[in-house]
Motif scaffolding. Structure first.
Motif, PDB file in Angstrom:
ATOM      1  N   SER A 226      27.949 -53.133 -21.036  1.00 53.57           N
ATOM      2  CA  SER A 226      27.424 -53.680 -20.135  1.00 53.57           C
ATOM      3  C   SER A 226      27.848 -55.136 -20.083  1.00 53.57           C
ATOM      4  O   SER A 226      28.358 -55.564 -21.100  1.00 53.57           O
ATOM      5  CB  SER A 226      25.997 -53.811 -19.657  1.00 53.57           C
ATOM      6  N   LEU A 227      27.905 -55.892 -18.921  1.00 54.70           N
ATOM      7  CA  LEU A 227      28.501 -56.981 -18.996  1.00 54.70           C
ATOM      8  C   LEU A 227      27.598 -58.148 -19.553  1.00 54.70           C
ATOM      9  O   LEU A 227      26.351 -58.098 -19.256  1.00 54.70           O
ATOM     10  CB  LEU A 227      28.802 -57.787 -17.401  1.00 54.70           C
ATOM     11  N   VAL A 243      16.890 -58.133 -14.437  1.00 52.68           N
ATOM     12  CA  VAL A 243      16.331 -56.862 -13.675  1.00 52.68           C
ATOM     13  C   VAL A 243      17.263 -56.097 -13.204  1.00 52.68           C
ATOM     14  O   VAL A 243      17.088 -54.738 -13.131  1.00 52.68           O
ATOM     15  CB  VAL A 243      15.397 -57.423 -12.579  1.00 52.68           C
ATOM     16  N   GLU A 244      18.330 -56.455 -12.512  1.00 53.28           N
ATOM     17  CA  GLU A 244      19.394 -55.655 -11.956  1.00 53.28           C
ATOM     18  C   GLU A 244      20.068 -54.790 -12.955  1.00 53.28           C
ATOM     19  O   GLU A 244      20.253 -53.518 -12.860  1.00 53.28           O
ATOM     20  CB  GLU A 244      20.188 -56.340 -11.038  1.00 53.28           C
ATOM     21  N   LEU A 303      34.696 -38.781 -17.180  1.00 55.10           N
ATOM     22  CA  LEU A 303      33.126 -38.662 -17.165  1.00 55.10           C
ATOM     23  C   LEU A 303      32.820 -39.745 -17.820  1.00 55.10           C
ATOM     24  O   LEU A 303      31.594 -40.468 -17.076  1.00 55.10           O
ATOM     25  CB  LEU A 303      32.397 -37.353 -17.664  1.00 55.10           C
ATOM     26  N   GLU A 304      33.204 -40.151 -18.967  1.00 59.83           N
ATOM     27  CA  GLU A 304      32.745 -41.422 -19.741  1.00 59.83           C
ATOM     28  C   GLU A 304      33.164 -42.639 -18.799  1.00 59.83           C
ATOM     29  O   GLU A 304      32.548 -43.788 -18.763  1.00 59.83           O
ATOM     30  CB  GLU A 304      33.412 -41.691 -20.913  1.00 59.83           C
ATOM     31  N   ALA A 305      34.276 -42.786 -18.300  1.00 63.98           N
ATOM     32  CA  ALA A 305      34.710 -43.928 -17.472  1.00 63.98           C
ATOM     33  C   ALA A 305      33.813 -43.943 -16.243  1.00 63.98           C
ATOM     34  O   ALA A 305      33.468 -44.955 -16.118  1.00 63.98           O
ATOM     35  CB  ALA A 305      36.105 -43.523 -16.898  1.00 63.98           C
ATOM     36  N   LEU A 306      33.423 -42.911 -15.548  1.00 61.69           N
ATOM     37  CA  LEU A 306      32.554 -43.156 -14.308  1.00 61.69           C
ATOM     38  C   LEU A 306      31.325 -43.421 -14.740  1.00 61.69           C
ATOM     39  O   LEU A 306      30.621 -44.116 -14.156  1.00 61.69           O
ATOM     40  CB  LEU A 306      32.427 -41.755 -13.956  1.00 61.69           C
ATOM     41  N   LYS A 307      30.956 -42.928 -16.189  1.00 63.71           N
ATOM     42  CA  LYS A 307      29.511 -43.378 -16.558  1.00 63.71           C
ATOM     43  C   LYS A 307      29.329 -44.989 -16.764  1.00 63.71           C
ATOM     44  O   LYS A 307      28.217 -45.544 -16.692  1.00 63.71           O
ATOM     45  CB  LYS A 307      29.209 -42.854 -17.826  1.00 63.71           C
ATOM     46  N   ALA A 312      29.098 -51.814 -16.037  1.00 61.04           N
ATOM     47  CA  ALA A 312      30.315 -52.842 -15.992  1.00 61.04           C
ATOM     48  C   ALA A 312      30.549 -53.666 -14.663  1.00 61.04           C
ATOM     49  O   ALA A 312      31.354 -54.685 -14.564  1.00 61.04           O
ATOM     50  CB  ALA A 312      31.550 -52.418 -16.255  1.00 61.04           C
ATOM     51  N   GLY A 313      29.541 -53.134 -13.726  1.00 56.45           N
ATOM     52  CA  GLY A 313      29.474 -54.203 -12.382  1.00 56.45           C
ATOM     53  C   GLY A 313      30.682 -53.719 -11.410  1.00 56.45           C
ATOM     54  O   GLY A 313      31.068 -54.517 -10.571  1.00 56.45           O
ATOM     55  N   ILE A 314      31.720 -52.521 -12.030  1.00 56.90           N
ATOM     56  CA  ILE A 314      32.705 -52.270 -11.119  1.00 56.90           C
ATOM     57  C   ILE A 314      32.243 -51.522  -9.873  1.00 56.90           C
ATOM     58  O   ILE A 314      32.836 -51.692  -8.708  1.00 56.90           O
ATOM     59  CB  ILE A 314      33.697 -51.563 -11.927  1.00 56.90           C
TER      60      ILE A 314
END
Length: 339
Positions: A226-227, A243-244, A303-307, A312-314
């Motif tokens: 995560s960012l 929170v987000e 699937l890991e990329a989609l996860k 990552a905020g993308i």
């Protein structure tokens, strides 16, 4: 041993990487420990192969022995092939029969050999009650091509079989017939699911997601991907972002779980839709054929990329169900049409 069989042995052994050579040969268990000790594995590979072929000839090796060695090599390098999934079903009212693996092998082989004069079929029992089948196809006038075999992996007492993609598409109906009859099923259909990673395909169809895969090499957790937050940010912004992030984390975990994902390299979507417009007339409005579009998502580990997209905020969370339903639907080929 004739020259054709000797050449088949030579080419099969030659493709085994040197770091795996001893492991593969011991798994094959055709040459004794004493025979293997007579071979100098520090010499050039071509010389090693020649010595091993001579030992095979000394042991009166057969075509089936060479095919078994090729199966073992393929088991070690299963990711080099593209695997399709077939699902079988029983007729109405058919009870589950006791499975006899030897009867399955005999029935499968007889069906192919009765329909096709030139075909060689070899088997190897493997883990989890699976049977690996190697098929070298020929024709009525040509001998089987041992260098372009098809492979089938069947898990006993299940409705699923996994096949390596074959250039001889015309033999697929015969292969399907042999599988259904030998396994005592009634029908067989090809699923819209394909990958190089056999263990991941098995995990998807058997619903075994919560396990580690031999191809999964991601060592960073969802939290780590995560960012990060800037420590100099305004505290109100920090709280809002936290929170987000927690919401995104929760949604992602609910959809994908907290375990490694099965490994697929792509998902393909075909869209067919009629042109719709409030305006009258126009070339497209008069078009009878639907508009067609193909979208393909590719990644070494889709699937890991989609996860990781939402954390990552993308992308926004949750992702589209068309992307997240792949394991549950058991497919990575989709056709989307107008209702």
């Amino acid at each position: 041993m004739d020259e054709t069989l000797a050449e088949f042995f030579r080419r099969t052994i030659l493709k085994i990487p040197m770091p795996e050579m001893m492991t593969v040969l011991k798994t094959w268990n055709f040459l004794s420990e004493n025979q293997l000790q007579t071979v100098n594995f520090r010499q050039r590979k071509e010389s090693i192969v020649q010595d091993l072929v001579l030992l095979c000839e000394e042991n009166r090796a057969s075509l089936n022995d060479a095919a078994l060695l090729d199966i073992i090599y393929t088991q070690f390098h299963r990711h080099q092939k593209i695997w399709d999934v077939f699902q079988m079903s029983k007729g109405p009212g058919n009870d589950i029969d006791l499975f006899d693996v030897e009867q399955f092998k005999s029935s499968f082989k007889k069906i192919l050999q009765r329909a096709l004069k030139n075909v060689t079929v070899s088997f190897r029992d493997a883990e989890e009650n699976s049977v690996w089948i190697r098929i070298a196809w020929g024709t009525q006038y040509k001998k089987p091509n041992q260098y372009k075999p098809a492979y089938v992996v069947y898990y006993s007492q299940t409705p699923y079989a996994f096949t390596s993609s074959s250039q001889l598409k015309s033999n697929l109906p015969l292969l399907g017939q042999a599988l259904t009859v030998a396994s005592k099923h009634h029908q067989i259909v090809k699923m819209d699911l394909r990958s190089r990673y056999l263990d991941s395909l098995k995990a998807i169809v058997f619903k075994q997601y919560n396990q580690s895969f031999e191809t999964h090499n991601s060592t960073t957790s969802l939290q780590e991907r995560s960012l990060g937050l800037d420590i100099n940010m305004d505290s109100r912004i920090t709280h809002e972002n936290k929170v987000e992030k927690e919401r995104v984390q929760k949604v992602t975990q609910e959809i994908f779980g907290d375990y490694p994902q099965p490994r697929l390299e792509f998902a393909q979507y075909k869209l067919e839709t009629k042109f719709k417009s409030d305006l009258n007339g126009g070339i497209l409005a008069e078009r009878e054929e639907p508009l067609r579009c193909l979208v393909k998502f590719s990644s070494p580990h889709l699937l890991e990329a989609l996860k990781s997209l939402a954390p990552a905020g993308i992308a926004d969370a949750p992702l589209s169900p068309l992307l997240t339903c792949i394991p549950n639907k058991g497919k990575n080929y989709f056709k989307i049409r107008d209702k």
